[in-house]
Design an enzyme around this catalytic site. Sequence first.
Site, PDB file in Angstrom:
ATOM      1  N   SER A  46      15.231  27.119  23.823  1.00  0.00           N
ATOM      2  CA  SER A  46      15.065  27.189  25.373  1.00  0.00           C
ATOM      3  C   SER A  46      15.597  28.578  25.935  1.00  0.00           C
ATOM      4  O   SER A  46      16.649  29.354  25.307  1.00  0.00           O
ATOM      5  CB  SER A  46      16.121  26.173  25.924  1.00  0.00           C
ATOM      6  OG  SER A  46      16.424  26.223  27.224  1.00  0.00           O
ATOM      7  N   TYR A 106      25.372  23.623  26.170  1.00  0.00           N
ATOM      8  CA  TYR A 106      23.770  23.511  25.739  1.00  0.00           C
ATOM      9  C   TYR A 106      23.462  24.911  25.565  1.00  0.00           C
ATOM     10  O   TYR A 106      22.531  24.853  24.640  1.00  0.00           O
ATOM     11  CB  TYR A 106      23.334  23.114  27.486  1.00  0.00           C
ATOM     12  CG  TYR A 106      21.642  23.023  27.138  1.00  0.00           C
ATOM     13  CD1 TYR A 106      20.978  22.013  26.245  1.00  0.00           C
ATOM     14  CD2 TYR A 106      20.878  23.903  27.898  1.00  0.00           C
ATOM     15  CE1 TYR A 106      19.562  22.011  26.169  1.00  0.00           C
ATOM     16  CE2 TYR A 106      19.467  23.754  27.834  1.00  0.00           C
ATOM     17  CZ  TYR A 106      18.908  22.703  27.076  1.00  0.00           C
ATOM     18  OH  TYR A 106      17.360  22.773  26.794  1.00  0.00           O
TER      19      TYR A 106
HETATM   20  N1  LIG Z   1      12.483  19.951  29.939  1.00  0.00           N
HETATM   21  C1  LIG Z   1      12.598  21.365  29.985  1.00  0.00           C
HETATM   22  O1  LIG Z   1      12.424  22.121  30.967  1.00  0.00           O
HETATM   23  C2  LIG Z   1      13.021  22.165  28.669  1.00  0.00           C
HETATM   24  C3  LIG Z   1      13.368  23.483  29.064  1.00  0.00           C
HETATM   25  C4  LIG Z   1      13.525  24.294  27.646  1.00  0.00           C
HETATM   26  C5  LIG Z   1      14.008  23.598  26.570  1.00  0.00           C
HETATM   27  N2  LIG Z   1      13.683  22.102  26.604  1.00  0.00           N
HETATM   28  C6  LIG Z   1      14.020  21.530  25.134  1.00  0.00           C
HETATM   29  O2  LIG Z   1      12.864  20.862  24.976  1.00  0.00           O
HETATM   30  C7  LIG Z   1      13.338  19.512  24.086  1.00  0.00           C
HETATM   31  C8  LIG Z   1      12.426  18.471  24.819  1.00  0.00           C
HETATM   32  O3  LIG Z   1      12.974  18.179  26.079  1.00  0.00           O
HETATM   33  P1  LIG Z   1      12.417  17.230  27.024  1.00  0.00           P
HETATM   34  O4  LIG Z   1      12.515  17.929  28.225  1.00  0.00           O
HETATM   35  O5  LIG Z   1      11.071  16.613  26.286  1.00  0.00           O
HETATM   36  O6  LIG Z   1      13.551  16.027  26.955  1.00  0.00           O
HETATM   37  P2  LIG Z   1      13.578  14.530  27.061  1.00  0.00           P
HETATM   38  O7  LIG Z   1      12.314  13.878  27.675  1.00  0.00           O
HETATM   39  O8  LIG Z   1      14.716  13.942  27.459  1.00  0.00           O
HETATM   40  O9  LIG Z   1      13.401  14.291  25.365  1.00  0.00           O
HETATM   41  C9  LIG Z   1      14.178  14.498  24.730  1.00  0.00           C
HETATM   42  C10 LIG Z   1      13.926  13.433  23.334  1.00  0.00           C
HETATM   43  O10 LIG Z   1      15.188  13.665  22.316  1.00  0.00           O
HETATM   44  C11 LIG Z   1      15.662  12.531  21.933  1.00  0.00           C
HETATM   45  N3  LIG Z   1      16.877  12.310  21.492  1.00  0.00           N
HETATM   46  C12 LIG Z   1      18.261  12.583  22.385  1.00  0.00           C
HETATM   47  N4  LIG Z   1      19.174  12.243  21.649  1.00  0.00           N
HETATM   48  C13 LIG Z   1      19.011  12.020  20.373  1.00  0.00           C
HETATM   49  C14 LIG Z   1      19.651  11.492  19.110  1.00  0.00           C
HETATM   50  N5  LIG Z   1      20.905  11.708  19.124  1.00  0.00           N
HETATM   51  N6  LIG Z   1      18.912  11.112  18.267  1.00  0.00           N
HETATM   52  C15 LIG Z   1      17.424  11.240  18.267  1.00  0.00           C
HETATM   53  N7  LIG Z   1      16.701  11.713  19.443  1.00  0.00           N
HETATM   54  C16 LIG Z   1      17.613  11.839  20.461  1.00  0.00           C
HETATM   55  C17 LIG Z   1      15.391  11.430  23.259  1.00  0.00           C
HETATM   56  O11 LIG Z   1      15.553  10.179  23.087  1.00  0.00           O
HETATM   57  P3  LIG Z   1      15.916   8.942  23.961  1.00  0.00           P
HETATM   58  O12 LIG Z   1      14.957   8.972  24.812  1.00  0.00           O
HETATM   59  O13 LIG Z   1      16.264   7.893  23.223  1.00  0.00           O
HETATM   60  O14 LIG Z   1      17.439   9.597  24.768  1.00  0.00           O
HETATM   61  C18 LIG Z   1      14.050  12.051  23.741  1.00  0.00           C
HETATM   62  O15 LIG Z   1      13.091  11.457  23.046  1.00  0.00           O
HETATM   63  C19 LIG Z   1      14.547  19.886  24.228  1.00  0.00           C
HETATM   64  O16 LIG Z   1      15.251  20.158  22.872  1.00  0.00           O
HETATM   65  C20 LIG Z   1      15.083  20.787  25.161  1.00  0.00           C
HETATM   66  O17 LIG Z   1      16.337  21.502  25.003  1.00  0.00           O
HETATM   67  C21 LIG Z   1      13.191  21.534  27.554  1.00  0.00           C
END
Ligand SMILES: NC(=O)c1ccc[n+]([C@@H]2O[C@H](COP(=O)([O-])OP(=O)(O)OC[C@H]3O[C@@H](n4cnc5c(N)ncnc54)[C@H](OP(=O)(O)O)[C@@H]3O)[C@@H](O)[C@H]2O)c1
Length: 328
Positions: free
Chosen positions: A168, A193
């Site tokens: 990120s 983070y």
């Molecule tokens: N959204 C953004 O703007 C953004 C920007 C930059 C980077 N990112 C990165 O992109 C990635 C995905 O983000 P997202 O926005 O798609 O978030 P999200 O919708 O919250 O998805 C995150 C996923 O990670 C899983 N997870 C969390 N803790 C876990 C654990 N202990 N063991 C196994 N799985 C786990 C969650 O499972 P549960 O649903 O069961 O909690 C969920 O399926 C992340 O690494 C984030 O840092 C996102």
Amino acid sequence: MDRPTTPEALAEVAARRPLGSGFGPASTADEVLAGVPLTGRTVLVTGGYSGLGLAATRALARAGARVVVPARRPETAAGALRGVPGAEVAAMDLADLESVRRFAEDFLDSGSALDAMINGAGIMACPETRVGPGWEAHFAVNHLGHHALVNRLRPALRHGARVVSVASSGHFLSGLRRDDIDFRSGYDRWTAYGQSKTANALFALHLDALGAAQGLHAFAVHPGSILTPLQRHVPRDEWEGLGWVRPDGRPPAGFKTPEQGAATAVWAATSPLLDGHGGTYCQDCDVAAPAAGDDMLVGGVKPWAADRAAAAWLWELSAERTGVDAFA
Ligand SMILES: NC(=O)c1ccc[n+]([C@@H]2O[C@H](COP(=O)([O-])OP(=O)(O)OC[C@H]3O[C@@H](n4cnc5c(N)ncnc54)[C@H](OP(=O)(O)O)[C@@H]3O)[C@@H](O)[C@H]2O)c1
């Protein structure tokens, strides 16, 4: 102090330039995968049942791949992926290294091979939380769990396989806090983070350095800014100040849809254009340029996320903590 800029790391990022992929911030995962032959390929997507990971899983499955989705909430994952052909769910919690070991052993026992891993599972800006022997939760879940998973699954990764670390531009917020990785003092949820996202980028850098001679390559990606369940730990009254929502309630300009947010990860997992560029940090479906400023919406890569000495230090610490190093 937490964001070191060594001359070597500055030189490393200065050499990075977009390759001219023809895709951009508005490209979707489906567009990136159009014409990419994925039938008979297997891709593992952590977090593949929510947000960007779900969009990546759907697009990979539509393109013909078998997609393995380890999930800490398998029933929820099965519900989210119902009707997605080729998607399979298995239990795994990145915060629990025993569960990572069990998942990996079952996968290896099945005799399956992997063509790519997209390590997208993550948590953001959580209240102070401790995992296992007292490790800080962002570092443990976002980084250490993936370190253990990739190293345990190394025997299943085919020659030519790719590992994509979903990092990120949050890495702007912190380098590795080598003298206090676990925030024994001064916990700050955004710094925590940020450190974990720098760790994601450094993990890809060092994994590629170790794996390249054996035909294994790794990349880090910034997906863009996308409203997903990731923001759930941040109180709603802080969203406007963070620029996540406009006064009229709509997402701000420059934000992506989940399908656009998934595009860079699936591009990094599949694009032949990246051959010879292992270890790089990508955004908007291309290699990211050096960060010109501190605007996380603009992005780019900071030197502390491309510091080979820090990446080697991180690998050693992670191998010691998780007890796994497939390259030792
Ligand atoms: N959204 C953004 O703007 C953004 C920007 C930059 C980077 N990112 C990165 O992109 C990635 C995905 O983000 P997202 O926005 O798609 O978030 P999200 O919708 O919250 O998805 C995150 C996923 O990670 C899983 N997870 C969390 N803790 C876990 C654990 N202990 N063991 C196994 N799985 C786990 C969650 O499972 P549960 O649903 O069961 O909690 C969920 O399926 C992340 O690494 C984030 O840092 C996102």
